[in-house]
Design an enzyme around this catalytic site. Structure first.
Site, PDB file in Angstrom:
ATOM      1  N   CYS A  99      43.258  48.141  46.953  1.00  0.00           N
ATOM      2  CA  CYS A  99      44.467  47.855  46.408  1.00  0.00           C
ATOM      3  C   CYS A  99      45.280  49.173  46.561  1.00  0.00           C
ATOM      4  CB  CYS A  99      43.943  47.513  44.840  1.00  0.00           C
ATOM      5  SG  CYS A  99      45.512  47.451  43.709  1.00  0.00           S
ATOM      6  N   CYS A 102      45.283  50.730  42.390  1.00  0.00           N
ATOM      7  CA  CYS A 102      44.272  51.247  41.764  1.00  0.00           C
ATOM      8  C   CYS A 102      43.241  51.687  42.512  1.00  0.00           C
ATOM      9  CB  CYS A 102      43.964  50.370  40.755  1.00  0.00           C
ATOM     10  SG  CYS A 102      42.997  48.520  41.406  1.00  0.00           S
ATOM     11  N   CYS A 148      45.466  41.828  42.104  1.00  0.00           N
ATOM     12  CA  CYS A 148      44.151  42.673  42.258  1.00  0.00           C
ATOM     13  C   CYS A 148      43.637  42.352  40.745  1.00  0.00           C
ATOM     14  CB  CYS A 148      44.608  44.188  42.211  1.00  0.00           C
ATOM     15  SG  CYS A 148      43.386  45.179  41.728  1.00  0.00           S
ATOM     16  N   CYS A 151      43.965  45.798  38.293  1.00  0.00           N
ATOM     17  CA  CYS A 151      45.094  46.230  37.864  1.00  0.00           C
ATOM     18  C   CYS A 151      46.319  45.202  37.820  1.00  0.00           C
ATOM     19  CB  CYS A 151      45.565  47.582  38.583  1.00  0.00           C
ATOM     20  SG  CYS A 151      46.290  47.054  40.217  1.00  0.00           S
ATOM     21  N   CYS A 171      48.231  35.777  52.428  1.00  0.00           N
ATOM     22  CA  CYS A 171      49.219  36.464  53.040  1.00  0.00           C
ATOM     23  C   CYS A 171      49.620  37.640  52.194  1.00  0.00           C
ATOM     24  CB  CYS A 171      50.488  35.616  53.236  1.00  0.00           C
ATOM     25  SG  CYS A 171      51.770  36.201  54.058  1.00  0.00           S
TER      26      CYS A 171
HETATM   27 ZN   LIG Z   1      44.377  47.019  41.854  1.00  0.00          ZN
END
Ligand SMILES: [Zn+2]
Length: 184
Positions: A99, A102, A148, A151, A171
């Site tokens: 990510c 985070c 995510c 976060c 995607c």
């Molecule tokens: Zn994250």
């Protein structure tokens, strides 16, 4: 449900009730079903049991201080980057995609495939617990948004895609990801 998962769920639920979400439109988002066939198909490139998912919450000001304006627009304002003009759509290296906000490891090259769309496309995350999905009606059509799990940052959307093991395509925006090469 594993004990650790239960603890995470209870923690997240409690936190939600007490503090609320920064991004209100992510309230109804959920992780994928635990019985997802992904777990049976995917040879884990990393041991997902060792990945801890803990709630990460920052103010808009804090996010702006650690992200570039372009990353902030994608991750925190649900933006979309141009097709074929991004870092990872054609990346064929082995490794892990984290990510971009985070640092949670969320996708791997094991499930990346060439969709021809101009965006990095995956047929599954490393583990269902690492991303959440929910309904996005912002553009006037119904789409499944993927964020995510740690976060709530916007990653991209999920579309039906016959021909891959899960029959769906995640995607994603390259600007929402950080790639680190790794033999897997
Ligand atoms: Zn994250």
């Amino acid at each position: 449900m594993k004990k650790s998962t239960l603890i995470i769920c209870l923690f997240v639920t409690g936190f939600t009730i007490s503090c609320g979400w920064v991004q209100e439109d992510k309230t109804g988002f959920q992780t994928e079903p635990a019985e997802s066939i992904v777990e049976k198909i995917l040879e884990d490139p990393v041991n997902a049991d060792t990945i801890e998912v803990a709630l990460v919450e920052k103010t808009e000001e804090e996010w702006r201080s650690i992200l570039t304006p372009e990353e902030f627009h994608i991750l925190r304002e649900d933006g979309t980057e141009p097709a074929f003009a991004n870092a990872y759509y054609d990346n064929k290296e082995e490794g892990i995609y984290y990510c971009g906000a985070c640092g949670l490891p969320i996708y791997s090259s094991k499930t990346k495939f060439d969709s021809g769309t101009g965006w990095p496309s995956f047929w599954a995350p490393i583990d269902p617990k690492l991303v959440k999905r929910g309904l996005d009606e912002r553009s006037g059509m119904e789409r499944t948004e993927v964020v995510c799990a740690q976060c709530d940052s916007h990653l991209g959307h999920i579309f039906p895609y016959p021909g891959v093991p899960t029959e769906e395509r995640h995607c994603l925006n390259s600007l929402a990801l950080d790639f680190k090469p790794q033999d897997i």
